[in-house]
Every structure is written in C-alpha cells, then in structure tokens.
Design a protein around this motif. Sequence first.
Motif, PDB file in Angstrom:
ATOM      1  N   ALA A   1     -63.856 -22.930 -51.149  1.00 49.43           N
ATOM      2  CA  ALA A   1     -62.788 -22.143 -51.764  1.00 49.43           C
ATOM      3  C   ALA A   1     -62.308 -21.036 -50.848  1.00 49.43           C
ATOM      4  O   ALA A   1     -61.127 -20.687 -50.828  1.00 49.43           O
ATOM      5  N   SER A   2     -63.234 -20.491 -50.054  1.00 45.40           N
ATOM      6  CA  SER A   2     -62.842 -19.379 -49.183  1.00 45.40           C
ATOM      7  C   SER A   2     -61.883 -19.860 -48.106  1.00 45.40           C
ATOM      8  O   SER A   2     -60.912 -19.176 -47.768  1.00 45.40           O
ATOM      9  N   VAL A   3     -62.154 -21.072 -47.569  1.00 41.27           N
ATOM     10  CA  VAL A   3     -61.250 -21.619 -46.548  1.00 41.27           C
ATOM     11  C   VAL A   3     -59.868 -21.828 -47.138  1.00 41.27           C
ATOM     12  O   VAL A   3     -58.853 -21.520 -46.509  1.00 41.27           O
ATOM     13  N   ARG A   4     -59.842 -22.330 -48.382  1.00 41.68           N
ATOM     14  CA  ARG A   4     -58.535 -22.581 -49.015  1.00 41.68           C
ATOM     15  C   ARG A   4     -57.758 -21.285 -49.185  1.00 41.68           C
ATOM     16  O   ARG A   4     -56.552 -21.235 -48.933  1.00 41.68           O
ATOM     17  N   ASP A   5     -58.466 -20.231 -49.609  1.00 43.54           N
ATOM     18  CA  ASP A   5     -57.766 -18.952 -49.792  1.00 43.54           C
ATOM     19  C   ASP A   5     -57.245 -18.436 -48.472  1.00 43.54           C
ATOM     20  O   ASP A   5     -56.113 -17.937 -48.384  1.00 43.54           O
ATOM     21  N   GLN A   6     -58.052 -18.583 -47.440  1.00 43.30           N
ATOM     22  CA  GLN A   6     -57.636 -18.089 -46.133  1.00 43.30           C
ATOM     23  C   GLN A   6     -56.367 -18.808 -45.684  1.00 43.30           C
ATOM     24  O   GLN A   6     -55.438 -18.203 -45.158  1.00 43.30           O
ATOM     25  N   ILE A   7     -56.349 -20.129 -45.915  1.00 45.10           N
ATOM     26  CA  ILE A   7     -55.189 -20.902 -45.470  1.00 45.10           C
ATOM     27  C   ILE A   7     -53.964 -20.556 -46.300  1.00 45.10           C
ATOM     28  O   ILE A   7     -52.844 -20.508 -45.792  1.00 45.10           O
ATOM     29  N   ALA A   8     -54.177 -20.296 -47.601  1.00 48.65           N
ATOM     30  CA  ALA A   8     -53.032 -19.895 -48.427  1.00 48.65           C
ATOM     31  C   ALA A   8     -52.450 -18.582 -47.922  1.00 48.65           C
ATOM     32  O   ALA A   8     -51.233 -18.375 -47.962  1.00 48.65           O
ATOM     33  N   GLN A   9     -53.305 -17.723 -47.415  1.00 48.27           N
ATOM     34  CA  GLN A   9     -52.859 -16.456 -46.829  1.00 48.27           C
ATOM     35  C   GLN A   9     -51.925 -16.680 -45.651  1.00 48.27           C
ATOM     36  O   GLN A   9     -50.906 -15.999 -45.501  1.00 48.27           O
ATOM     37  N   VAL A  10     -52.317 -17.639 -44.802  1.00 48.29           N
ATOM     38  CA  VAL A  10     -51.526 -17.875 -43.583  1.00 48.29           C
ATOM     39  C   VAL A  10     -50.096 -18.232 -43.951  1.00 48.29           C
ATOM     40  O   VAL A  10     -49.157 -17.854 -43.260  1.00 48.29           O
ATOM     41  N   ARG A  11     -49.951 -18.959 -45.040  1.00 49.87           N
ATOM     42  CA  ARG A  11     -48.604 -19.388 -45.422  1.00 49.87           C
ATOM     43  C   ARG A  11     -47.675 -18.211 -45.657  1.00 49.87           C
ATOM     44  O   ARG A  11     -46.507 -18.239 -45.308  1.00 49.87           O
ATOM     45  N   THR A  12     -48.226 -17.148 -46.254  1.00 54.11           N
ATOM     46  CA  THR A  12     -47.361 -15.999 -46.505  1.00 54.11           C
ATOM     47  C   THR A  12     -47.263 -15.096 -45.281  1.00 54.11           C
ATOM     48  O   THR A  12     -46.237 -14.464 -45.063  1.00 54.11           O
ATOM     49  N   SER A  13     -48.320 -15.086 -44.459  1.00 56.42           N
ATOM     50  CA  SER A  13     -48.269 -14.169 -43.332  1.00 56.42           C
ATOM     51  C   SER A  13     -47.493 -14.762 -42.164  1.00 56.42           C
ATOM     52  O   SER A  13     -47.111 -14.037 -41.249  1.00 56.42           O
ATOM     53  N   PHE A  14     -47.263 -16.032 -42.155  1.00 55.47           N
ATOM     54  CA  PHE A  14     -46.588 -16.689 -41.051  1.00 55.47           C
ATOM     55  C   PHE A  14     -45.432 -17.492 -41.654  1.00 55.47           C
ATOM     56  O   PHE A  14     -45.515 -18.703 -41.805  1.00 55.47           O
ATOM     57  N   PRO A  15     -44.368 -16.780 -42.054  1.00 59.25           N
ATOM     58  CA  PRO A  15     -43.362 -17.443 -42.878  1.00 59.25           C
ATOM     59  C   PRO A  15     -42.469 -18.409 -42.097  1.00 59.25           C
ATOM     60  O   PRO A  15     -42.493 -18.445 -40.864  1.00 59.25           O
ATOM     61  N   ASP A  16     -41.677 -19.145 -42.856  1.00 62.20           N
ATOM     62  CA  ASP A  16     -40.855 -20.219 -42.287  1.00 62.20           C
ATOM     63  C   ASP A  16     -39.869 -19.704 -41.257  1.00 62.20           C
ATOM     64  O   ASP A  16     -39.651 -20.351 -40.231  1.00 62.20           O
ATOM     65  N   TYR A  17     -39.262 -18.558 -41.534  1.00 62.53           N
ATOM     66  CA  TYR A  17     -38.180 -18.158 -40.638  1.00 62.53           C
ATOM     67  C   TYR A  17     -38.726 -17.774 -39.258  1.00 62.53           C
ATOM     68  O   TYR A  17     -38.045 -17.950 -38.243  1.00 62.53           O
ATOM     69  N   VAL A  18     -39.950 -17.293 -39.227  1.00 66.11           N
ATOM     70  CA  VAL A  18     -40.551 -16.973 -37.920  1.00 66.11           C
ATOM     71  C   VAL A  18     -40.742 -18.260 -37.123  1.00 66.11           C
ATOM     72  O   VAL A  18     -40.413 -18.343 -35.937  1.00 66.11           O
ATOM     73  N   VAL A  19     -41.270 -19.285 -37.814  1.00 62.53           N
ATOM     74  CA  VAL A  19     -41.489 -20.564 -37.146  1.00 62.53           C
ATOM     75  C   VAL A  19     -40.166 -21.133 -36.651  1.00 62.53           C
ATOM     76  O   VAL A  19     -40.053 -21.593 -35.510  1.00 62.53           O
ATOM     77  N   ASN A  20     -39.160 -21.069 -37.528  1.00 66.57           N
ATOM     78  CA  ASN A  20     -37.866 -21.635 -37.145  1.00 66.57           C
ATOM     79  C   ASN A  20     -37.258 -20.874 -35.986  1.00 66.57           C
ATOM     80  O   ASN A  20     -36.646 -21.462 -35.094  1.00 66.57           O
ATOM     81  N   GLY A  21     -37.458 -19.554 -35.980  1.00 66.52           N
ATOM     82  CA  GLY A  21     -36.953 -18.761 -34.860  1.00 66.52           C
ATOM     83  C   GLY A  21     -37.579 -19.187 -33.555  1.00 66.52           C
ATOM     84  O   GLY A  21     -36.913 -19.368 -32.534  1.00 66.52           O
ATOM     85  N   ARG A  22     -38.910 -19.399 -33.592  1.00 63.19           N
ATOM     86  CA  ARG A  22     -39.578 -19.789 -32.349  1.00 63.19           C
ATOM     87  C   ARG A  22     -39.159 -21.170 -31.904  1.00 63.19           C
ATOM     88  O   ARG A  22     -39.015 -21.444 -30.716  1.00 63.19           O
ATOM     89  N   ARG A  23     -38.954 -22.058 -32.882  1.00 60.56           N
ATOM     90  CA  ARG A  23     -38.550 -23.413 -32.513  1.00 60.56           C
ATOM     91  C   ARG A  23     -37.168 -23.439 -31.900  1.00 60.56           C
ATOM     92  O   ARG A  23     -36.868 -24.256 -31.047  1.00 60.56           O
ATOM     93  N   SER A  24     -36.306 -22.528 -32.375  1.00 59.90           N
ATOM     94  CA  SER A  24     -34.943 -22.551 -31.842  1.00 59.90           C
ATOM     95  C   SER A  24     -34.910 -22.084 -30.401  1.00 59.90           C
ATOM     96  O   SER A  24     -33.956 -22.344 -29.681  1.00 59.90           O
ATOM     97  N   GLN A  25     -35.973 -21.394 -29.970  1.00 60.50           N
ATOM     98  CA  GLN A  25     -35.975 -20.889 -28.598  1.00 60.50           C
ATOM     99  C   GLN A  25     -36.564 -21.875 -27.615  1.00 60.50           C
ATOM    100  O   GLN A  25     -36.655 -21.594 -26.432  1.00 60.50           O
TER     101      GLN A  25
END
Lengths: 706, 148
Positions: free
Chosen positions: A352-376
């Motif tokens: 359960a702890s791993v799952r919570d940690q991973i759920a955290q990453v989703r909010t801390s590393f949002p989509d627009y940041v990823v998309n910004g990096r991909r566009s570069q």
Amino acid sequence: MTDNKYKMVGNVPSDISVVRFATVRAQEIVALTKMIENPQTTKLIFQKLPCHMRRRAMSHNPNRMPRLLREAHKSQMAKSGPALKPKRPRRKYRRRPSRLLEEYKKRSSKMSWLETHLWHAKRFHMTAKWGYRLPEKSCARGHRFCHRSVAEHCLLVDISYLCCIEIQGPQNAIIHELAPLCDPKTGPTFGASSFLNGTREGRVTIFQKNSFSRGPIGLVTFLWRHGETPDMRTLWIWCHPAFYEQFLVELNSSYGSNSDSLIEQIKIKITLNKGKLNRFRLRGPLAHSVISNLLDKEIRKVFIASQSPGFVAGVDVRDPRMILPQSRVKEHTSVPSQCETVITSRSRLWDASVRDQIAQVRTSFPDYVVNGRRSQLLVPGSELPLQPEEIPIPLLIVNASHESSDFVPGCDVIFPAGWATAFWLALIYSGGHAGGLKDVESMNFEYRICSDLCLEVDSNAGKTAAAEQKVKLMEDYFRKPPKTRTNFIKLATPFPFSIDWNRLLIDWGYQVEQGFTVLRDKKLLNTLSLNKQNLLSEFTFSYPHLVAVTIRLKHGSPRDFSMICIPKMDDKFNSPINEPIHQDPGAKERKILRQQHSSQLKSLAKKRKESRSSDDKVKDFCSDAVIAIHKEKMRSLWLPPSCNLKTSYVRPVIGFVTKGDFGLSEGKGIGRGYIVIRSVPQISASLVLVRNPGTSLYMWAEIALC
Amino acid sequence: MSERASDSATGVKQEQVPSAKKERYDPEEYQLRKRLPARLPSRPNDVYVNTKTNFKAQLARCFKCLETSNSIHIHGLGAAAPKAINLALQLQLKSNTPLEHSVTTSTVHLIDDFEPQYDSGDFYSKERQNSAVHIKVYKLINMDMDRK
C-alpha cells in the motif's frame, strides 16, 4: 461724455479699510469656497468632463476616466446599485477538463466517475449503473466493428468499477473462513493448491453461507500474493459492484461470528481497496502486442513468449506519458521467439505504501510539465529519456483464463489509482479499440467469456437487473398506441418482458419456496452432456435446477425471452409447426372499460365546470385518481395471464432463452438460455423447437449443454 | 517420473517421458484445453485452411488473392492438411492461367493446458507436435523468347 462715466463713480470712496472690507466680504468668500468644495450639482463627474475627454466605455469601465477622477467616479457608480453580474464564460471555457472535474466533485456524492470518464464521455453514450457512470456503447463504432475488434484486433474496456477486497492473515484461517461461501463441486475454490502460490488468477462462484441450494451471490475472481510465507498472506478478491454490498455482509458475518479471542489470535484484516486500484481488460488476438508497447524492450520479448492462460505477471514499467506515440498505430502480430528468462509473479503493487507513493508522483509531476519537456525534444514524438522525477510503476498483468470452450486470448492490467488516463491513452494509441458495457455483453453472448462482469440469472443482483429491464420494456410497450402494440395474449407469449422461472418450475412439478438455482456441479453437468442421464439418481432430478444451454438455428435467430419447446414424437424434422392464435377475452372488457372511462371523465369535467361557475368550492372533482386506476386496469388487461406452460401451448415449454441474436462468431442464430433439468431426458437427438415472442412459428434448433 | 513441471510463464514441461509410461489424465479431474498455435503474421497472399469453413468459400478466396498477387501460400495444420492439398489441386484445375505449385512440410509445436476441475489438482501443460503443410501456388510468368 467722460463726465457721465465718472458720475457713477462719484460716490466711490478714495480709500478703503482692508480689514473692514474683508470682514464684510468674509461671509461671501466662505459661501463661495463652500460651494466650490461641496458642489451640489445634479451632474455626475463624467458629465462634467470636457467633451474631448469623455469616452463611451466609462459608463461601465472606470479605467477610462482620468486618474484623479477615478475614485470619485467609482463611488458614484456604486451608489446606483450593484454592478451587472459578470459575463458567463463561453461554453468552450466552461467545458474545459479542469473545470469539469471541479463540477464533478460537487456532484459526486451519488454517482461515481471512472478516472477515464472524460475521455469516454466525449465518445460514448453513457449510462448510470451500480452507482457509476459507465460507457455503454460507442457513438461512432457499430456493433460489428466491436465484434471484429474482439475477433481480430484488441478490444479495450475500463473495468475499474470492479471492487477489490483485500484480506490479510494466516493462510489456513483465511481459507477456513471462506470455505462455507463456495461450493467445491463447482470447481476449484479459494484454497485450491493451483492458485495458492499466486501465479494464477482463479474464479469461483460464491454463495450465501452454507446455503448452496439457494441462488449464488455471484462470480468473483481472486488472486493470492506471490512469494509469501503461510503465516501472513494477502488475498485480493474482485467482485462486481452489483453484489458488492451483499458480499461484504457475508464476509463480515463469517469473520465477525468468531469469538473475540479467536480474532485476536488469528488477526485477519480486511481492507476495502475500492478506489485504490484500476483495472483494464484487453481481449483479442493482438492484446499481448498492445500491452507489450508499454513495456521495456527486454521484457517485451519475454512477455510475448509467455502467453499461458491465467498466468499472472508482475512487471515494472516507465511512466506511460513519456513513451506515448505521436499518433495512433495499428497493431500487428509479432512472432514469439524462444526465450530463456522467465517473468515472475512478484510485484510491488501489493504494497500500500508503494501505491500511495506512486499516486503522489502523479500530482507532483503533472501532465503539462511532461508535455512541455516533450515539445522541446529534437525529434518530435520520440520517447522522453529517463526523467529524475520518474519512478517505475508496478503493474500486474493477468492473462485471460479458459472460461468456456471458446478461448479468446487477452489480458487484464492492474495498476495503482490515479494513472488510468495515462495508461488508457497509451493503450489506445498502441492500437486498442475502446469498448463499453454493450461490448462486454456481446463478448459474453458470443464467446461466453467475461462472466465475472455479468450477473447470474439466479442471484439477487441478476433478479434486480431483470426486474429493472422488465419495467423499461413495459414502459416502451405501453408508450405505443393500442393499435400498433403486439397482442401478446393472442400470440400466446407468456413472458414478453421478463421470465418468471418460478412459474416454469412449478409447472414442471417442483416446489420453489426455497428458490431455484442453476446447476453448476461439474460432475453432474458432464454426465448430463454425455447423455448418461440414467446414471443420475432421481434425487438430482427432483431438485429445482435449471441447466444452461445453447441453441443454434440454421435459419433465423432467436430473440430474448424466446420459448424452448420439445417436439412431439411424430414431428418430422424441419416440418413447419405453428401455434394457433389464442382467444383474447380481454378485448371486449377493454372496449367497455374505455367507453366507461371516457364517459366518467366527461361527467367529472362537467361537474368541475358547474362548481366553478356556482362558486361552491366544497367538492373537488379531480380526475387524477380515476385516470391512475384506469391506467393500471388497462395495463393488466393487456398483459398475458399466467397459464400452465406445459399444457397451454401446442408443444410443452421446457425453458427460455435469456439472450438471443445472430451470433457473428458462428454465422448463425444463437440463443443462450436455461431449461428445466427434468426435461433433459426427454430431448431426443438434441433437437428442440424455438418460438420467438410475438410470433407463432416454431423453428427447429439444435441444443447443447454449455 | 512426474510429467508436471513447475508452473512457469510458458507452462511447458521440461522432460520427455517414454511413451510406455504415458499418464492418462482423468477427465473428471482435469479438463484438456488446446492452446491455439502462435499466430503467424499473415500477408495478403497467405491463406490458412481450416476444417470448419466451406470449401467453396475458401476456393473463392484463393482466386481472389490470385487476382492481385502472383503467388499464394496455402497453409494447413493437422487434419486440415488434406483439405489444403485438395484446395491447391482444385485451384490448378479450375484456374484460367497455368499455375505451378511447390510444397514444403513443417512441424508445429502445440501446447495443451490441463486445467484442474477440483481443489486438489494443479495446472500443467504438455507439449506436442503436429505436422503442417505449406503449398506455394504461383502463376507462370511468360518469358518472351521471340524478342530480338
């Protein structure tokens, strides 16, 4: 001349005293300054501006005034009442996904949304079922396309509405408590040795505690955790939301009935993982190739080779947003190669702890940041190299197991909550075709797979669903005008909207106070299908069992609620048999009732008019109650009366078809239904007659026990 | 002596067993499930023959493929091999253009899964082989010998 001019000024004194002058004029001066400072004008400030500085917009926008006058203008505007309410944002802005999510949070008390709801809502017709908003059928793709997806490509369904229950504790204790809930004669149960080490997923029908003769609760799938000692094991049970509550009650009663001291000794813990895991189902020959696009290159080869049905594989994958292809790709089969390495069933997903940690990453590393990096990136659409914020996400991939004689390859993917949209898009872009509830039903009808997503006909959940369907069909029927309604009484259809199994069993001589069940005992089913009925004792035949059958027609196809009948001894194969048209005794009664009702309404209307004109408001001649009573009576007169199913018709009825249609996988009309067990010995040469509701023709069909 | 390998991803047993000591399975304890052979990539001119589809329909399909491409591969596995051969010969007979054929045979590895019906059993799989026939039917391209 000048004398006249200076005559007036003759009275002017030659010198003035300043102080006296000022004191007398002081009042005037004070009055004037007062007036200047406190203007009592009726004109507003903006009206006193010179013409070339006035602007049209300053009527509602104070920023168009000169700075020094702005404050005063604002206060004058405020005095004339509150400002107009702000402009409603345009529709496109109102429907942006982030705003929609806020809207959803406001209304999520009754209806839950799946994580992929917004994607589905744009492309599917949605329904509300079991407390969830679920996609029903695609707006753009038809029924045949979805069938082809299962048969040739890969169909993708989001089944995150399945509820997961986690049980932790010593192995023997868990098995001991769950044993009364399942019948060992129907197949392997929770404690079967083949599932205990966690490399395979099992499925079992659960019943109410120790009452296997009453209907089941439903079919659940379960998974043990791999790599644990027998003292402390984890079991995941996935069950359908329709009977989730009932199942929980059963579990609590079986665990709670122990005395307190036992519970302390055993320490079984039940956790409800309802919203914490997501599950997608992929079915079709290309399912494994589609999933392998999510995996790393090395694991990919191993994975394609390992297609053992029912096997569970635990893999770690990269964040799917990094490797999303730029546009959709069509999937092709890849040739499996021999591989030495083996995939293990161990996974970090169980933590359960791993799952919570991973759920955290989703909010801390949002989509627009990823998309910004991909566009570069230099090459557009290529994979993003490993980012520092990324952590590998654990997945469980469960291969599809054999459910019936037809096998459709596929797998289920289980992953932590919060990542559904990312994985969904990745799978769609890799070549999966999205499907809804109708496609699940069609898969169950054509191939008899996905039975854990469908409800059993003898369970409470199934009966509730049938009752709801009955109400809906009846409403549709009565919405038609009387002249275009099919007269089910004349056409001798006993159950046009839902099947009353109790009635069928009573007519065949059973007692149904305890309820009925579908025969699931594998041994008995085997003997029945091998035509060795004489081996079975009379006891089995005396119990109210239904047997699941499949009927196949050469020409034509059965419909829902079709009747299955036995031919007489001297009926020749393929000879046409017709049901004669029955008498409708209700027709006369309906006519009389209609006339009476209209005259009654007229008299009530007259009375209302009289009472209105005579100002005598004592009685209220409302016709609502009369209309309601009349409606009920008319409806009951339209419905066929209950009659003996064995004797009322030309051929005796032995069962009904629950789902009948043209089967695209086989190319002929197929019906899935149930027959009474007592009728099985009376079927000769596997031939039966089928009559569709609202028709009089008996069609010849082949029957098989499935 | 045991034929059952540990339950692995591919589920294939490791040892060979002498045929005299072959263990028959109890149909009540286990259910035999034949696993489908690995799906091979099918180019447009590949025709896989099975015993269920109508013969005429398969013949029509072969003709259709021959319209677009010069050669066609006909594959038949196990009991469908005689049907595949029949198909190829009928194709030659009934076609307007002269056709030649060339035949190869191969062995296909198939895996059978044994599914336990009750609590006691365990999943295991057996590997077996089946023979397949591949017939390439191709049009003869006219070589123009008269050109100077």
